[in-house]
Design a protein around this motif. Sequence first.
Motif, PDB file in Angstrom:
ATOM      1  N   ASP A 114       0.834  -1.215   0.000  1.00 26.64           N
ATOM      2  CA  ASP A 114       0.000   0.000   0.000  1.00 26.64           C
ATOM      3  C   ASP A 114       0.863   1.258   0.000  1.00 26.64           C
ATOM      4  OD1 ASP A 114       0.964  -0.410   2.539  1.00 26.64           O
ATOM      5  OD2 ASP A 114      -0.929   0.022   3.566  1.00 26.64           O
ATOM      6  N   GLU A 115       2.061   1.188   0.609  1.00 26.35           N
ATOM      7  CA  GLU A 115       2.975   2.338   0.586  1.00 26.35           C
ATOM      8  C   GLU A 115       3.558   2.533  -0.802  1.00 26.35           C
ATOM      9  OE1 GLU A 115       5.557   5.514   1.474  1.00 26.35           O
ATOM     10  OE2 GLU A 115       3.638   4.809   2.258  1.00 26.35           O
ATOM     11  N   ARG A 116       3.817   1.417  -1.502  1.00 30.53           N
ATOM     12  CA  ARG A 116       4.304   1.528  -2.874  1.00 30.53           C
ATOM     13  C   ARG A 116       3.268   2.226  -3.751  1.00 30.53           C
ATOM     14  NH1 ARG A 116       8.787  -1.643  -3.894  1.00 30.53           N
ATOM     15  NH2 ARG A 116       9.197  -3.291  -2.360  1.00 30.53           N
ATOM     16  N   ARG A 117       2.002   1.820  -3.600  1.00 27.19           N
ATOM     17  CA  ARG A 117       0.932   2.422  -4.400  1.00 27.19           C
ATOM     18  C   ARG A 117       0.769   3.902  -4.070  1.00 27.19           C
ATOM     19  NH1 ARG A 117      -1.543  -2.713  -3.433  1.00 27.19           N
ATOM     20  NH2 ARG A 117      -2.613  -1.848  -1.599  1.00 27.19           N
ATOM     21  N   ARG A 118       0.806   4.212  -2.756  1.00 26.89           N
ATOM     22  CA  ARG A 118       0.648   5.617  -2.344  1.00 26.89           C
ATOM     23  C   ARG A 118       1.764   6.479  -2.927  1.00 26.89           C
ATOM     24  NH1 ARG A 118       2.717   9.362   0.322  1.00 26.89           N
ATOM     25  NH2 ARG A 118       4.535   8.067   0.810  1.00 26.89           N
ATOM     26  N   ALA A 119       3.002   5.963  -2.837  1.00 25.67           N
ATOM     27  CA  ALA A 119       4.141   6.731  -3.334  1.00 25.67           C
ATOM     28  C   ALA A 119       4.062   6.916  -4.850  1.00 25.67           C
ATOM     29  CB  ALA A 119       5.442   6.022  -2.948  1.00 25.67           C
ATOM     30  N   GLU A 121       1.317   6.991  -6.658  1.00 26.41           N
ATOM     31  CA  GLU A 121       0.259   7.951  -6.955  1.00 26.41           C
ATOM     32  C   GLU A 121       0.705   9.384  -6.680  1.00 26.41           C
ATOM     33  OE1 GLU A 121      -3.001   6.704  -4.593  1.00 26.41           O
ATOM     34  OE2 GLU A 121      -3.417   4.892  -5.798  1.00 26.41           O
ATOM     35  N   LYS A 122       1.491   9.567  -5.621  1.00 25.45           N
ATOM     36  CA  LYS A 122       1.926  10.904  -5.219  1.00 25.45           C
ATOM     37  C   LYS A 122       3.210  11.339  -5.918  1.00 25.45           C
ATOM     38  CE  LYS A 122      -1.068  11.587  -1.746  1.00 25.45           C
ATOM     39  NZ  LYS A 122      -1.930  12.770  -1.581  1.00 25.45           N
ATOM     40  N   GLU A 124       6.139  10.221  -5.085  1.00 27.98           N
ATOM     41  CA  GLU A 124       7.141  10.335  -4.021  1.00 27.98           C
ATOM     42  C   GLU A 124       7.931   9.036  -3.891  1.00 27.98           C
ATOM     43  OE1 GLU A 124       4.373  13.253  -1.205  1.00 27.98           O
ATOM     44  OE2 GLU A 124       4.885  11.195  -0.560  1.00 27.98           O
ATOM     45  N   PRO A 126       8.914   5.840  -1.936  1.00 31.73           N
ATOM     46  CA  PRO A 126       8.240   5.062  -0.883  1.00 31.73           C
ATOM     47  C   PRO A 126       9.056   5.037   0.401  1.00 31.73           C
ATOM     48  CG  PRO A 126       9.215   3.600  -2.506  1.00 31.73           C
ATOM     49  CD  PRO A 126       9.372   4.993  -3.050  1.00 31.73           C
TER      50      PRO A 126
END
Length: 317
Positions: A114-119, A121-122, A124, A126
């Motif tokens: 989920d952190e990979r996906r968030r990063a 998308e943003k 950023e 990870p």
Amino acid sequence: MSRAPARRSNGDRANLYSEITDRIIAELEAGRLPWVQPWGTDRARTAVGLPRNAGSGRPYSGINVLILWGAVIERGYSGQGWLTFRQAKALGGSVRKGERGTTVVYADRFVPEDERRRALEKGEAPQAIPFLKRFTVFNTDQCSDLPEDVATTAPPVPEGLILPRAEALIAGTRVDFRIGGNRAFYNPMYDFVQVPPPQAFYETLNWHRTALHELGHASGHRTRLDRDLSGSFGSRKYAFEELVAEITAAFTCAALSIIPTVRHADYIASWADVLREDNRAIIRAASQASKAADWLMGCLPEHVVIPATTLDNEEVA
């Protein structure tokens, strides 16, 4: 597909850090520096070097080196090889029943999906999460039936250091007798004797006295003479059993024509306390020691010739 390590709470990590730190503090308070190998010049000759996985040969690193060195020192292991329970089994061996393992840690970082996906998308980088994982490992001294190239190899004993008659007696007892490490003791729970190699002693005759002392304890096992071996260290019961073992060693040494020696002043003081409290203790101790010595000498194969010896009462006392 590899699975991500299970998350641990900050509390779990803090507890593990505290456990490790407390262990190191205890070593320091005992006057030991866990990052200095005290056996490097030790006459007992425990294997020098970094602890390693006995199966893969990969050395341990970081805090695990200090943890495993500490275990070697505390428990008198003779080797630096370690295995998990499963690794020992995979090699065709096993961890002996009742053996206590040593906890080591594996530290790393991982990035959850989920952190990979968030990063992503943003846009950023990870953020990795640190984790600690515990493993329990066992020294190869604690294992049985390992392949020869994996099992602990005791330092070779130079020819002639162990008297043939004593060697025959030790073999005849069928007690699990281990040579290695840097401590001499009898473990009544798992019924084995361990003594440092003869070359560890300033006088090899003292190796024989020490070996016979520990075998004196072993004679009291419930499957042999069934003495009370339940005394805790420092108790009167413990001191009495030490007195029995020491007199047993004196009797047996004399029967084997070995000049007996005695232990240091701390032991003598504890024996004196026992005798002051009970004026019959020495009689009981000598009686039990005679039975123990008779049992030990009864284990000597008949074909081994023992010259006749005499031992007067003053010499024993």
